[in-house]
Design a protein around this motif. Structure first.
Motif, PDB file in Angstrom:
ATOM      1  N   LYS A  30     -40.815-116.785 -62.237  1.00 57.88           N
ATOM      2  CA  LYS A  30     -41.114-115.400 -62.603  1.00 57.88           C
ATOM      3  C   LYS A  30     -40.784-114.443 -61.463  1.00 57.88           C
ATOM      4  O   LYS A  30     -40.467-113.273 -61.692  1.00 57.88           O
ATOM      5  N   TYR A  32     -38.182-114.634 -59.461  1.00 58.49           N
ATOM      6  CA  TYR A  32     -36.752-114.326 -59.531  1.00 58.49           C
ATOM      7  C   TYR A  32     -36.518-113.199 -60.556  1.00 58.49           C
ATOM      8  O   TYR A  32     -35.736-112.270 -60.315  1.00 58.49           O
ATOM      9  N   LEU A  33     -37.206-113.317 -61.700  1.00 57.88           N
ATOM     10  CA  LEU A  33     -37.040-112.296 -62.727  1.00 57.88           C
ATOM     11  C   LEU A  33     -37.696-110.982 -62.322  1.00 57.88           C
ATOM     12  O   LEU A  33     -37.231-109.901 -62.715  1.00 57.88           O
ATOM     13  N   GLU A  37     -35.869-107.440 -62.206  1.00 57.75           N
ATOM     14  CA  GLU A  37     -36.449-106.232 -62.786  1.00 57.75           C
ATOM     15  C   GLU A  37     -36.459-105.090 -61.774  1.00 57.75           C
ATOM     16  O   GLU A  37     -36.111-103.947 -62.102  1.00 57.75           O
ATOM     17  N   THR A  67     -33.046-111.416 -70.848  1.00 63.27           N
ATOM     18  CA  THR A  67     -32.546-111.998 -69.605  1.00 63.27           C
ATOM     19  C   THR A  67     -32.112-113.430 -69.878  1.00 63.27           C
ATOM     20  O   THR A  67     -32.632-114.101 -70.772  1.00 63.27           O
ATOM     21  N   ALA A 118     -28.621-109.665 -68.058  1.00 58.15           N
ATOM     22  CA  ALA A 118     -29.780-108.962 -68.588  1.00 58.15           C
ATOM     23  C   ALA A 118     -29.298-107.819 -69.463  1.00 58.15           C
ATOM     24  O   ALA A 118     -28.103-107.484 -69.488  1.00 58.15           O
ATOM     25  N   HIS A 200     -41.261-107.185 -71.092  1.00 58.53           N
ATOM     26  CA  HIS A 200     -40.526-108.400 -70.735  1.00 58.53           C
ATOM     27  C   HIS A 200     -41.296-109.226 -69.721  1.00 58.53           C
ATOM     28  O   HIS A 200     -41.440-110.444 -69.878  1.00 58.53           O
ATOM     29  N   VAL A 204     -42.611-113.155 -69.828  1.00 61.17           N
ATOM     30  CA  VAL A 204     -42.332-114.160 -68.800  1.00 61.17           C
ATOM     31  C   VAL A 204     -43.627-114.873 -68.415  1.00 61.17           C
ATOM     32  O   VAL A 204     -43.667-116.098 -68.265  1.00 61.17           O
TER      33      VAL A 204
END
Length: 320
Positions: A30, A32-33, A37, A67, A118, A200, A204
């Motif tokens: 999470k 990394y995402l 973001e 993503t 993304a 989003h 996640v």
């Protein structure tokens, strides 16, 4: 012949957040995402159209709606990361597509840690009826709701869901001869943004939580494997796509199943999410995740573990 699309390259420097350092000093997927973001938000800030301005002035929320990517190197606490975005022209009714590369600085070289794609869109706040129109350069990003977005990629849509009468907070099978488990949970405010819409980043965290619940339900809880084997789940690949709006305090129905084992070291799984709309359950998001187990300590720390028969059987449950 169409003219080539204009591309923009941007880069954002960051570090993983302390809250996501759950095992040793490694960042979870999470994080990394979250870095991705932040890079998207930074791009809009630099363009003069920050997420805050677009919502407060024009009544549209900036949403990352999709993503997809592969995780190729660990990121540890305090390491410096660089997230590079390659952004092409927005497509009406599809949002803004972009490519992302996250690299991490090491003592000897810079390594790629995440590579993926993304999509971002401006989703109208239905409660705001007195806002001026969006600037012309932003109008192609705007949609009335998440379900108004046209999919960019083909993929299997979530199947219809008819939950068992016993469905509740605890896991229940979705039917005979399957390892798919169903949970029902209330959407909390801290997974939402712009007052009420599940975002989003919230999905996640639902995905991470659901993996944890599934492994526990199958008798291979993360804490037990960490204590007895020194194994911890690691993520190789994820894809998450929002399909429709879901709102604060609605009941989110979550279906999760392991769908296969790859080369004895990785397992694929899928999560589908639904909310009630009238007498039906409407799909609001779909995700896939590829997991493995890594050795958490010793000489083999960070390397993939071979999945033994006991683990494979537990992962696949009643699947045939």
């Amino acid at each position: 012949m169409n003219a080539p699309s204009r591309t923009i390259d941007t880069a954002t420097v960051g570090r993983p957040r302390y809250a996501g350092i759950n095992i040793r000093t490694w960042a979870g997927f999470k994080q990394y995402l979250d870095l991705l973001e932040e890079a998207v938000l930074d791009h809009f800030r630099r363009s003069g159209h920050s997420a805050r301005r677009m919502h407060e002035t024009f009544g549209h929320g900036l949403d990352i709606v999709e993503t997809s990517g592969t995780y190729s190197a660990p990121i540890s606490l305090d390491q410096v990361t660089r997230t590079q975005l390659t952004i092409t022209e927005p497509v009406p009714h599809q949002g803004l597509p972009l490519k992302a590369l996250v690299t991490v600085d090491g003592p000897e070289r810079t390594r790629p840690a995440f590579r993926g794609t993304a999509r971002a869109a401006l989703v109208a706040d239905r409660a705001r009826t007195d806002c001026p129109p969006l600037p012309p350069e932003l109008r192609s990003l705007a949609v009335e709701s998440v379900d108004a977005l046209e999919p960019i990629r083909s993929g299997n849509p979530p199947p219809p869901l008819h939950p068992p009468a016993s469905a509740g907070p605890g896991p229940v099978p979705t039917g005979p001869e399957t390892n798919a488990l169903l949970w029902r949970r209330r959407i909390p405010y801290y997974h939402c943004h712009y007052d009420r819409r599940l975002q989003h980043a919230g999905y996640v965290r639902v995905l991470e939580d659901t993996v944890d619940r599934y492994l526990d339900a199958q008798g291979i809880a993360i804490g037990d494997y960490l204590a007895t084997r020194g194994w911890v789940p690691v993520v190789h690949r994820t894809r998450l796509r929002m399909l429709a709006d879901a709102f604060m305090e609605e009941d989110l129905h979550i279906v999760f199943a392991v769908t296969g084992v790859i080369r004895g070291t990785l397992f694929d799984a899928r999560m589908n999410c639904y909310v009630p709309r009238g007498d039906a359950l409407v799909p609001t998001a779909t995700a896939t995740i590829t997991h493995g187990y890594a050795h958490a300590a010793g000489e083999r720390a960070g390397t993939l573990a071979e999945l033994d028969e006991t683990t494979v059987k537990a992962l696949l449950g009643g699947a045939r």
